[in-house]
Design a protein around this motif. Sequence first.
Motif, PDB file in Angstrom:
ATOM      1  N   PRO A  84       0.801  -1.228   0.000  1.00  0.00           N
ATOM      2  CA  PRO A  84       0.000   0.000   0.000  1.00  0.00           C
ATOM      3  C   PRO A  84       0.838   1.285   0.000  1.00  0.00           C
ATOM      4  CG  PRO A  84      -0.799  -1.531   1.664  1.00  0.00           C
ATOM      5  CD  PRO A  84       0.458  -2.112   1.101  1.00  0.00           C
ATOM      6  N   GLU A  85       1.980   1.269   0.683  1.00  0.00           N
ATOM      7  CA  GLU A  85       2.793   2.482   0.764  1.00  0.00           C
ATOM      8  C   GLU A  85       3.594   2.732  -0.512  1.00  0.00           C
ATOM      9  OE1 GLU A  85       4.856  -1.061   2.094  1.00  0.00           O
ATOM     10  OE2 GLU A  85       3.095  -0.112   2.965  1.00  0.00           O
ATOM     11  N   ASP A  86       3.840   1.702  -1.302  1.00  0.00           N
ATOM     12  CA  ASP A  86       4.624   1.838  -2.538  1.00  0.00           C
ATOM     13  C   ASP A  86       3.761   1.778  -3.798  1.00  0.00           C
ATOM     14  OD1 ASP A  86       6.972   1.852  -1.015  1.00  0.00           O
ATOM     15  OD2 ASP A  86       7.083  -0.340  -1.049  1.00  0.00           O
ATOM     16  N   ARG A  87       2.479   1.628  -3.637  1.00  0.00           N
ATOM     17  CA  ARG A  87       1.613   1.368  -4.786  1.00  0.00           C
ATOM     18  C   ARG A  87       1.568   2.531  -5.767  1.00  0.00           C
ATOM     19  NH1 ARG A  87      -4.591  -0.233  -4.934  1.00  0.00           N
ATOM     20  NH2 ARG A  87      -4.568  -1.113  -7.017  1.00  0.00           N
ATOM     21  N   GLU A  88       1.435   3.748  -5.265  1.00  0.00           N
ATOM     22  CA  GLU A  88       1.358   4.897  -6.164  1.00  0.00           C
ATOM     23  C   GLU A  88       2.626   5.024  -6.995  1.00  0.00           C
ATOM     24  OE1 GLU A  88       0.443   8.193  -3.615  1.00  0.00           O
ATOM     25  OE2 GLU A  88      -1.681   7.677  -3.517  1.00  0.00           O
ATOM     26  N   HIS A  89       3.766   4.828  -6.365  1.00  0.00           N
ATOM     27  CA  HIS A  89       5.047   4.919  -7.070  1.00  0.00           C
ATOM     28  C   HIS A  89       5.162   3.821  -8.138  1.00  0.00           C
ATOM     29  CE1 HIS A  89       9.227   5.856  -7.733  1.00  0.00           C
ATOM     30  NE2 HIS A  89       9.542   4.583  -7.535  1.00  0.00           N
ATOM     31  N   ALA A  90       4.790   2.607  -7.791  1.00  0.00           N
ATOM     32  CA  ALA A  90       4.893   1.490  -8.740  1.00  0.00           C
ATOM     33  C   ALA A  90       3.943   1.675  -9.923  1.00  0.00           C
ATOM     34  CB  ALA A  90       4.604   0.174  -8.026  1.00  0.00           C
ATOM     35  N   GLU A  91       2.732   2.158  -9.668  1.00  0.00           N
ATOM     36  CA  GLU A  91       1.789   2.394 -10.768  1.00  0.00           C
ATOM     37  C   GLU A  91       2.278   3.528 -11.668  1.00  0.00           C
ATOM     38  OE1 GLU A  91      -0.625   0.507 -11.680  1.00  0.00           O
ATOM     39  OE2 GLU A  91      -1.030  -0.687  -9.905  1.00  0.00           O
ATOM     40  N   SER A  92       2.912   4.534 -11.078  1.00  0.00           N
ATOM     41  CA  SER A  92       3.495   5.622 -11.878  1.00  0.00           C
ATOM     42  C   SER A  92       4.635   5.098 -12.739  1.00  0.00           C
ATOM     43  CB  SER A  92       4.001   6.742 -10.964  1.00  0.00           C
ATOM     44  OG  SER A  92       2.940   7.371 -10.302  1.00  0.00           O
ATOM     45  N   ASP A  93       5.435   4.200 -12.181  1.00  0.00           N
ATOM     46  CA  ASP A  93       6.525   3.597 -12.965  1.00  0.00           C
ATOM     47  C   ASP A  93       5.970   2.795 -14.142  1.00  0.00           C
ATOM     48  OD1 ASP A  93       8.373   4.711 -11.286  1.00  0.00           O
ATOM     49  OD2 ASP A  93       8.828   2.843 -10.211  1.00  0.00           O
ATOM     50  N   LEU A  94       4.860   2.101 -13.926  1.00  0.00           N
ATOM     51  CA  LEU A  94       4.242   1.352 -15.021  1.00  0.00           C
ATOM     52  C   LEU A  94       3.754   2.303 -16.114  1.00  0.00           C
ATOM     53  CD1 LEU A  94       3.271  -1.240 -16.340  1.00  0.00           C
ATOM     54  CD2 LEU A  94       1.224  -1.133 -14.887  1.00  0.00           C
ATOM     55  N   SER A  95       3.182   3.419 -15.718  1.00  0.00           N
ATOM     56  CA  SER A  95       2.750   4.415 -16.711  1.00  0.00           C
ATOM     57  C   SER A  95       3.936   4.933 -17.510  1.00  0.00           C
ATOM     58  CB  SER A  95       2.050   5.593 -16.022  1.00  0.00           C
ATOM     59  OG  SER A  95       0.877   5.187 -15.389  1.00  0.00           O
ATOM     60  N   PHE A 122      -6.183  11.015  -1.313  1.00  0.00           N
ATOM     61  CA  PHE A 122      -6.179  11.029  -2.771  1.00  0.00           C
ATOM     62  C   PHE A 122      -5.217   9.963  -3.279  1.00  0.00           C
ATOM     63  CE2 PHE A 122      -7.466  15.401  -1.760  1.00  0.00           C
ATOM     64  CZ  PHE A 122      -8.608  15.490  -2.522  1.00  0.00           C
ATOM     65  N   PHE A 123      -5.469   9.455  -4.477  1.00  0.00           N
ATOM     66  CA  PHE A 123      -4.585   8.484  -5.120  1.00  0.00           C
ATOM     67  C   PHE A 123      -3.884   9.232  -6.242  1.00  0.00           C
ATOM     68  CE2 PHE A 123      -3.527   4.837  -7.846  1.00  0.00           C
ATOM     69  CZ  PHE A 123      -2.947   4.010  -6.900  1.00  0.00           C
ATOM     70  N   GLU A 124      -2.652   9.626  -5.988  1.00  0.00           N
ATOM     71  CA  GLU A 124      -1.905  10.443  -6.933  1.00  0.00           C
ATOM     72  C   GLU A 124      -0.864   9.611  -7.647  1.00  0.00           C
ATOM     73  OE1 GLU A 124      -2.749  13.381  -7.820  1.00  0.00           O
ATOM     74  OE2 GLU A 124      -4.236  13.663  -6.243  1.00  0.00           O
ATOM     75  N   ILE A 125      -1.105   9.370  -8.916  1.00  0.00           N
ATOM     76  CA  ILE A 125      -0.129   8.658  -9.743  1.00  0.00           C
ATOM     77  C   ILE A 125       0.038   9.413 -11.051  1.00  0.00           C
ATOM     78  CG2 ILE A 125      -0.662   6.390  -8.797  1.00  0.00           C
ATOM     79  CD1 ILE A 125      -2.167   5.786 -11.430  1.00  0.00           C
TER      80      ILE A 125
END
Length: 180
Positions: A82-93, A166-169
């Motif tokens: 949960p704490e790394d999810r936004e960063h990982a999803e941004s990396d996928l983008s 908020f979910f910021e990616i």
Amino acid sequence: MTPTMIVLIAGLVVVLTAVYISWRAGRLDRMHIRLELAREALDAALMRRRAVVLELAGSRLLDPATSLVLAAAAHEARMAGPEDREHAESDLSGALRAVVDQERFTEKLSESPGGQALLEELGAAVAKVVYSRRFYNSAVGVTRTAQRRWLARVLRLAGHTEYPQFFEIDDNPPATMATE
């Protein structure tokens, strides 16, 4: 004024206040339900995007290095806590933009058997993530505003629910898939 009239007016004020408080609590509850549904839709959209990226990476339509980059980014997003999810999803983008925005990528993939269908599916999945995140963040904003009102704070109408975040990616789609 007679004492009976004063009691009736006071009773009416108490009843109207109770009805208003009940209405506000119900509205806040509906906002939390909407927020939960928006979060589930966002999770489903992110999961779908990861699945399509993994399908594209494993399709043998891409060169091995490109497949590895996409598969690694999708796997990292899938396994992130949960704490790394936004960063990982941004990396996928970012990985998607780097791959799909290569020169003649879509043309080459479209010429391959099944490539056009994968491109369309990927475009739909990427667009769904953008819309789902916007909808979720909108629901968070409305819910946070309602929770900050003095009546909700004083009477604890939100109960013990967490303050929504908020979910910021970085969900910018590749330039060839941009919907706007």
